[in-house]
Design an enzyme around this catalytic site. Structure first.
Site, PDB file in Angstrom:
ATOM      1  N   SER A 126      11.830   2.756   1.489  1.00 18.41           N
ATOM      2  CA  SER A 126      12.850   2.641   2.547  1.00 18.41           C
ATOM      3  C   SER A 126      13.322   1.198   2.663  1.00 18.41           C
ATOM      4  O   SER A 126      14.525   0.939   2.788  1.00 18.41           O
ATOM      5  CB  SER A 126      12.282   3.100   3.895  1.00 18.41           C
ATOM      6  OG  SER A 126      11.706   4.377   3.779  1.00 18.41           O
ATOM      7  N   LYS A 161       0.837  -1.201   0.000  1.00 15.66           N
ATOM      8  CA  LYS A 161       0.000   0.000   0.000  1.00 15.66           C
ATOM      9  C   LYS A 161       0.881   1.264   0.000  1.00 15.66           C
ATOM     10  O   LYS A 161       2.030   1.212   0.436  1.00 15.66           O
ATOM     11  CB  LYS A 161      -0.813  -0.050   1.298  1.00 15.66           C
ATOM     12  CG  LYS A 161      -2.024   0.839   1.377  1.00 15.66           C
ATOM     13  CD  LYS A 161      -2.783   0.469   2.644  1.00 15.66           C
ATOM     14  CE  LYS A 161      -3.722   1.563   3.095  1.00 15.66           C
ATOM     15  NZ  LYS A 161      -4.711   1.943   2.113  1.00 15.66           N
ATOM     16  N   ASP A 207       7.713   3.063  -9.535  1.00 15.13           N
ATOM     17  CA  ASP A 207       6.607   3.907  -9.066  1.00 15.13           C
ATOM     18  C   ASP A 207       6.717   5.266  -9.768  1.00 15.13           C
ATOM     19  O   ASP A 207       7.755   5.926  -9.663  1.00 15.13           O
ATOM     20  CB  ASP A 207       6.747   4.081  -7.545  1.00 15.13           C
ATOM     21  CG  ASP A 207       5.590   4.849  -6.941  1.00 15.13           C
ATOM     22  OD1 ASP A 207       4.784   5.412  -7.708  1.00 15.13           O
ATOM     23  OD2 ASP A 207       5.500   4.880  -5.701  1.00 15.13           O
ATOM     24  N   GLY A 213       2.774   4.517   0.953  1.00 21.70           N
ATOM     25  CA  GLY A 213       3.271   5.155   2.173  1.00 21.70           C
ATOM     26  C   GLY A 213       3.679   4.239   3.318  1.00 21.70           C
ATOM     27  O   GLY A 213       4.028   4.714   4.395  1.00 21.70           O
TER      28      GLY A 213
HETATM   29  N1  LIG Z   1      10.234   2.373  10.156  1.00 21.23           N
HETATM   30  C1  LIG Z   1      10.139   3.661   9.912  1.00 21.23           C
HETATM   31  N2  LIG Z   1      10.334   4.566  10.891  1.00 21.23           N
HETATM   32  C2  LIG Z   1      10.271   5.886  10.644  1.00 21.23           C
HETATM   33  N3  LIG Z   1       9.963   6.408   9.442  1.00 21.23           N
HETATM   34  C3  LIG Z   1       9.741   5.559   8.424  1.00 21.23           C
HETATM   35  C4  LIG Z   1       9.814   4.147   8.585  1.00 21.23           C
HETATM   36  N4  LIG Z   1       9.555   3.551   7.398  1.00 21.23           N
HETATM   37  C5  LIG Z   1       9.327   4.554   6.530  1.00 21.23           C
HETATM   38  N5  LIG Z   1       9.438   5.756   7.135  1.00 21.23           N
HETATM   39  C6  LIG Z   1       9.234   7.081   6.549  1.00 21.23           C
HETATM   40  O1  LIG Z   1       7.907   7.105   5.996  1.00 21.23           O
HETATM   41  C7  LIG Z   1       7.890   7.868   4.795  1.00 21.23           C
HETATM   42  C8  LIG Z   1       7.352   7.014   3.642  1.00 21.23           C
HETATM   43  O2  LIG Z   1       8.288   5.969   3.440  1.00 21.23           O
HETATM   44  P1  LIG Z   1       8.570   5.364   1.984  1.00 21.23           P
HETATM   45  O3  LIG Z   1       8.774   6.461   0.995  1.00 21.23           O
HETATM   46  O4  LIG Z   1       9.630   4.363   2.160  1.00 21.23           O
HETATM   47  O5  LIG Z   1       7.156   4.678   1.740  1.00 21.23           O
HETATM   48  P2  LIG Z   1       6.524   4.145   0.362  1.00 21.23           P
HETATM   49  O6  LIG Z   1       5.629   3.018   0.719  1.00 21.23           O
HETATM   50  O7  LIG Z   1       7.602   3.880  -0.609  1.00 21.23           O
HETATM   51  O8  LIG Z   1       5.687   5.399  -0.076  1.00 21.23           O
HETATM   52  P3  LIG Z   1       4.988   5.663  -1.521  1.00 21.23           P
HETATM   53  O9  LIG Z   1       3.890   4.656  -1.645  1.00 21.23           O
HETATM   54  O10 LIG Z   1       4.482   7.067  -1.364  1.00 21.23           O
HETATM   55  O11 LIG Z   1       6.067   5.493  -2.545  1.00 21.23           O
HETATM   56  C9  LIG Z   1       9.319   8.358   4.579  1.00 21.23           C
HETATM   57  O12 LIG Z   1       9.434   9.643   5.095  1.00 21.23           O
HETATM   58  C10 LIG Z   1      10.169   7.387   5.370  1.00 21.23           C
HETATM   59  O13 LIG Z   1      11.378   7.959   5.830  1.00 21.23           O
END
Ligand SMILES: Nc1ncnc2c1ncn2[C@@H]1O[C@H](COP(=O)(O)OP(=O)(O)OP(=O)(O)O)[C@@H](O)[C@H]1O
Length: 391
Positions: free
Chosen positions: A82, A75, A104, A77
């Protein structure tokens, strides 16, 4: 004593240390973590052990020298980028020449690595020992490539002619290639991703890269990406059959009326067959249990878990191998809890129980990843996160 962790930024260097001395020391280069404090409330000493819970069995992932593909998805965010970036850094640190690719359209690899990785070309990631290249696939660049392959010609008819499909192009003569590519936009990201997979599979220039990590788009896009080769495969088969029928009808017409044969029988090596073969390759890569794994990333909320469960059902239907589920952003247990934290923690524990009962998810290896109180940006931060998740 409740230990706490500090993320310190000291003259463009980050050091993470457990106060009062301790093994967890992390220092490095150029992270963009800004003096965030991981508080005792979130990380009491006891919970450092808890961070190790749900080992990913990283050994299994890193040992083989043969090429492996890892797709991380879930999903929006939840932490896909990361987790994918931290995995790529970890592979590179273990000596695997690695490529990390974002499929993406809303890329965040550059943000995650805190380096400019944009532009739709492979760029070296700075601050990693082994070669680590990153690519943010851009549909715009893909469209340019298609146009170039079509010889810079703007007409769809000429492009179809060059593909041996000129006979179907009569009605399309006035269509502009630009318009067609724009109309195909919803699927163009996935097509771009597939064409990159093909390049990685086929081109000798990438053969030394033993790990390819995909940071995929949120669920819907990703499922489309995985099912696209099948879709093309069946479409190409239909077109090929149709073409054969027309060819046969044309020869019959020729033999009866003695007219010059206008449509040539195409041999097995025609462009369509080649395209079909290449689509089969991509489809096989996505489904090969020996080389590929889709890792589902989620967070401990009912909505995210339900979506992950549906995602796993779809992946199973597509025969895409899935073994691991990362539950990210978990609050570790605490001795001194504020009301808000204890309510959230209780809810998260309940959701973890739901995962264990979920028929789709319960069979997966669950990796628990803690919520950190600083954004994960830059190679040192990704190394730190990777050491918590991938072990
Ligand atoms: N375990 C964690 N602890 C703290 N912050 C986190 C953690 N995992 C992710 N984040 C933070 O949450 C935010 C979203 O993370 P990320 O971009 O990796 O998600 P995503 O699923 O790839 O998002 P999108 O679907 O928008 O591409 C970022 O700011 C990231 O630094």
């Amino acid at each position: 004593m409740a230990a706490s962790l500090l993320l310190n930024r000291v003259s463009r260097s980050v050091s993470l240390q457990r106060l009062g001395g301790g093994a967890l020391r992390f220092s490095s280069l150029d992270a963009q973590i800004h003096g965030g404090r991981i508080s005792g409330a979130l990380f009491p000493e006891r919970s450092l052990a808890t961070l190790a819970k749900g080992a990913s069995c990283f050994d299994e992932m890193v040992t083989a020298n043969q090429r492996k593909y890892y797709l991380l998805g879930g999903k929006g965010g939840v932490g896909k980028t990361s987790c994918a970036a931290s995995l790529a850094v970890k592979f590179a640190s273990h000596g695997h020449p690695t490529i990390v690719v974002s499929t993406d359209p809303a890329h965040s690899l550059s943000d995650s690595f805190s380096q400019d990785l944009s532009g739709g070309v492979l760029k070296p990631v700075q601050g990693v020992d082994s070669p680590l290249l990153a690519l943010e696939i851009t549909p715009e660049r893909m469209k340019e490539e298609i146009k170039r392959q079509a010889g810079g010609d703007k007409s769809v008819k000429n492009m179809m002619d060059s593909m041996g499909l000129g006979m179907f192009a009569g009605e399309l003569g006035d269509l502009n290639l630009e318009d067609m590519l724009n109309a195909a936009s919803p699927g163009i990201d996935e097509i771009a991703a597939i064409s990159k997979v093909l390049q990685f599979v086929e081109s000798p220039e990438y053969s030394r890269f033993t790990r390819i990590v995909f940071d995929t788009a949120p669920t819907g896009h990703t499922l489309r990406l995985l099912s696209l080769p099948d879709f093309y495969d069946s479409s190409i088969s239909k077109i090929t059959k149709l073409k054969k029928k027309i060819t046969a009808a044309a020869s019959a017409f020729t033999s009866v009326f003695g007219k010059k044969k206008e449509i040539q029988e195409q041999g097995p090596s025609n462009e369509l067959d080649q395209l079909k073969e290449r689509m089969e390759k991509v489809r096989n890569v996505f489904r090969d249990v020996d080389t590929t794994e889709f890792v589902i990333v989620t967070i401990p909320t009912v909505m995210a878990i339900n979506e992950s469960s549906r995602l796993h059902a779809s992946l199973r239907k597509e025969n895409v191998p899935v073994h691991r589920l990362i539950v990210n952003q978990l609050l570790p247990p605490s001795e001194s809890d504020c009301k808000f934290c204890s309510v959230r923690r209780k809810e998260q524990t309940r959701v973890l129980g739901l995962i264990e009962k979920d028929t789709e998810l319960s069979g997966l290896k669950m990796i628990q990843s803690p919520l950190l109180d600083a954004e994960i940006r830059g190679v040192p931060a990704l190394k730190f996160m990777g050491d918590l998740i991938w072990k």
